[in-house]
Design a protein around this motif. Structure first.
Motif, mmCIF file in Angstrom:
data_model
loop_
_atom_site.group_PDB
_atom_site.id
_atom_site.type_symbol
_atom_site.label_atom_id
_atom_site.label_comp_id
_atom_site.label_asym_id
_atom_site.label_seq_id
_atom_site.Cartn_x
_atom_site.Cartn_y
_atom_site.Cartn_z
ATOM 1 N N ALA A 114 0.830 -1.205 0.000
ATOM 2 C CA ALA A 114 0.000 0.000 0.000
ATOM 3 C C ALA A 114 0.864 1.254 0.000
ATOM 4 C CB ALA A 114 -0.933 -0.005 1.211
ATOM 5 N N ALA A 115 1.949 1.242 0.790
ATOM 6 C CA ALA A 115 2.836 2.403 0.852
ATOM 7 C C ALA A 115 3.468 2.666 -0.502
ATOM 8 C CB ALA A 115 3.908 2.189 1.916
ATOM 9 N N ARG A 116 3.982 1.601 -1.144
ATOM 10 C CA ARG A 116 4.637 1.780 -2.438
ATOM 11 C C ARG A 116 3.652 2.199 -3.523
ATOM 12 N NH1 ARG A 116 8.036 -2.764 -1.206
ATOM 13 N NH2 ARG A 116 6.647 -4.148 -2.340
ATOM 14 N N ASP A 117 2.391 1.860 -3.335
ATOM 15 C CA ASP A 117 1.364 2.230 -4.309
ATOM 16 C C ASP A 117 0.812 3.630 -4.054
ATOM 17 O OD1 ASP A 117 -0.210 1.477 -6.591
ATOM 18 O OD2 ASP A 117 -1.940 1.239 -5.264
ATOM 19 N N GLY A 118 1.389 4.335 -3.077
ATOM 20 C CA GLY A 118 0.942 5.687 -2.777
ATOM 21 C C GLY A 118 -0.270 5.758 -1.879
ATOM 22 N N GLN A 119 -0.745 4.625 -1.359
ATOM 23 C CA GLN A 119 -1.904 4.598 -0.461
ATOM 24 C C GLN A 119 -1.401 4.671 0.986
ATOM 25 O OE1 GLN A 119 -5.124 1.821 -1.526
ATOM 26 N NE2 GLN A 119 -3.880 1.166 -3.272
ATOM 27 N N HIS A 120 -0.894 5.825 1.351
ATOM 28 C CA HIS A 120 -0.194 5.964 2.624
ATOM 29 C C HIS A 120 -1.118 5.811 3.823
ATOM 30 C CE1 HIS A 120 3.376 8.273 0.600
ATOM 31 N NE2 HIS A 120 3.173 7.065 0.109
ATOM 32 N N ASP A 121 -2.327 6.313 3.744
ATOM 33 C CA ASP A 121 -3.260 6.147 4.862
ATOM 34 C C ASP A 121 -3.585 4.673 5.085
ATOM 35 O OD1 ASP A 121 -3.301 8.855 5.282
ATOM 36 O OD2 ASP A 121 -5.191 9.202 4.218
ATOM 37 N N ARG A 122 -3.786 3.959 3.986
ATOM 38 C CA ARG A 122 -4.059 2.515 4.083
ATOM 39 C C ARG A 122 -2.864 1.782 4.684
ATOM 40 N NH1 ARG A 122 -6.364 -0.809 -1.183
ATOM 41 N NH2 ARG A 122 -6.764 -2.858 -0.192
ATOM 42 N N ALA A 123 -1.668 2.206 4.301
ATOM 43 C CA ALA A 123 -0.457 1.592 4.837
ATOM 44 C C ALA A 123 -0.323 1.853 6.332
ATOM 45 C CB ALA A 123 0.772 2.126 4.097
ATOM 46 N N ARG A 124 -0.539 3.090 6.734
ATOM 47 C CA ARG A 124 -0.414 3.411 8.165
ATOM 48 C C ARG A 124 -1.464 2.681 8.994
ATOM 49 N NH1 ARG A 124 0.669 8.640 5.840
ATOM 50 N NH2 ARG A 124 2.856 9.215 6.174
ATOM 51 N N ALA A 125 -2.662 2.522 8.439
ATOM 52 C CA ALA A 125 -3.710 1.797 9.161
ATOM 53 C C ALA A 125 -3.310 0.333 9.357
ATOM 54 C CB ALA A 125 -5.028 1.890 8.407
ATOM 55 N N ALA A 126 -2.665 -0.253 8.351
ATOM 56 C CA ALA A 126 -2.212 -1.636 8.469
ATOM 57 C C ALA A 126 -1.040 -1.770 9.441
ATOM 58 C CB ALA A 126 -1.817 -2.167 7.094
ATOM 59 N N LEU A 127 -0.187 -0.750 9.485
ATOM 60 C CA LEU A 127 0.984 -0.797 10.360
ATOM 61 C C LEU A 127 0.631 -0.595 11.836
ATOM 62 C CD1 LEU A 127 3.612 1.297 8.349
ATOM 63 C CD2 LEU A 127 3.723 -1.148 8.853
ATOM 64 N N ALA A 128 -0.380 0.214 12.098
ATOM 65 C CA ALA A 128 -0.665 0.637 13.472
ATOM 66 C C ALA A 128 -0.730 -0.510 14.470
ATOM 67 C CB ALA A 128 -1.947 1.468 13.506
ATOM 68 N N PRO A 129 -1.504 -1.579 14.226
ATOM 69 C CA PRO A 129 -1.558 -2.650 15.221
ATOM 70 C C PRO A 129 -0.264 -3.455 15.321
ATOM 71 C CG PRO A 129 -2.837 -3.233 13.274
ATOM 72 C CD PRO A 129 -2.446 -1.807 13.112
ATOM 73 N N LEU A 130 0.547 -3.435 14.269
ATOM 74 C CA LEU A 130 1.797 -4.194 14.288
ATOM 75 C C LEU A 130 2.869 -3.509 15.115
ATOM 76 C CD1 LEU A 130 2.079 -5.276 10.529
ATOM 77 C CD2 LEU A 130 1.154 -6.574 12.442
#
Length: 225
Positions: A114-130
């Motif tokens: 998601a981060a590499r695809d420019g979907q930074h909010d989606r990436a941060r949401a996925a990272l948060a619980p990790l």
């Protein structure tokens, strides 16, 4: 590890399977063959072999079939620079009940894609619980190095120095190892690359250049083209 005895050992296992057939072990051998094709850059062959491997896994009732197929396809697309095509698949596999509970590599991979695809909010949401409890709290398993590599990839794109620093310090003791998942069903190359990428994210460009140079040499030894 690039040990020249590996090929002979794999062939010996194939010969034993001819004498004493076992569907589950044959499935693992096919999964290893896919990994080796990807490492050699033979992506079309690897994708076809991944499909055959999935069929055998389903036939023998292997619970990891979905996870292994996901790893194979993601490894191929990552090497091709086309992993954004599989973001939905990565999230689907990450949510699969067939994965063991502590498994985080697919969730981290989805964040990196998601981060590499420019979907930074989606990436941060996925990272948060990790990252909530610190990266050191993430469970060690046969997919740990792959998961850490994905976290470094995401941190590099997002410019997240905190994640990069934690990952860097955790990865340094394992930098000489290739980032491989489960029973070597996927290989993302030398872990030196992840350490170098983390160092670059932290602004230590001399250390990054040194580590990335080591990664190139290590990948040559591995045959990870």
């Amino acid at each position: 590890l690039g040990d020249p005895r590996a090929g002979r050992a794999l062939e010996a296992l194939r010969q034993r399977l001819d004498a004493l057939p076992c569907g589950n072990i044959a499935y693992i051998v096919e999964a290893l063959d896919v990994m080796l094709l990807v490492r050699a850059g033979r992506f079309d062959e690897a994708e076809a072999a991944a499909g055959r491997c999935q069929e055998l896994g389903t036939e023998v009732g292997e619970l990891d079939t979905l996870g292994y197929l996901g790893a194979h396809l993601l490894g191929i697309r990552w090497a091709q620079g086309r992993d954004a095509e599989l973001l939905d698949l990565a999230e689907e596999v990450a949510a699969s009940p067939t994965l063991v509970a502590p498994e985080f590599a697919f969730r981290a991979t989805a964040a990196a894609i998601a981060a590499r695809d420019g979907q930074h909010d989606r990436a941060r949401a996925a990272l948060a619980p990790l990252v909530a409890g610190g990266l050191a709290a993430l469970p060690r398993s046969s997919t740990w190095l792959v998961g850490m590599l994905a976290l470094v990839e995401a941190a590099a794109v997002l410019g997240d120095a905190d994640i990069a620093r934690q990952a860097h310090d955790l990865l340094v003791p394992y930098a000489e190892l290739p980032a491989m998942g489960s029973l070597a069903v996927v290989c993302l190359g030398s872990s030196e690359r992840a350490v170098g990428l983390a160092a670059a994210t932290l602004g230590d460009l001399d250390a990054a250049a040194d580590r990335l140079g080591r990664a190139v040499a290590a990948n040559g030894r591995l045959g990870n083209r």
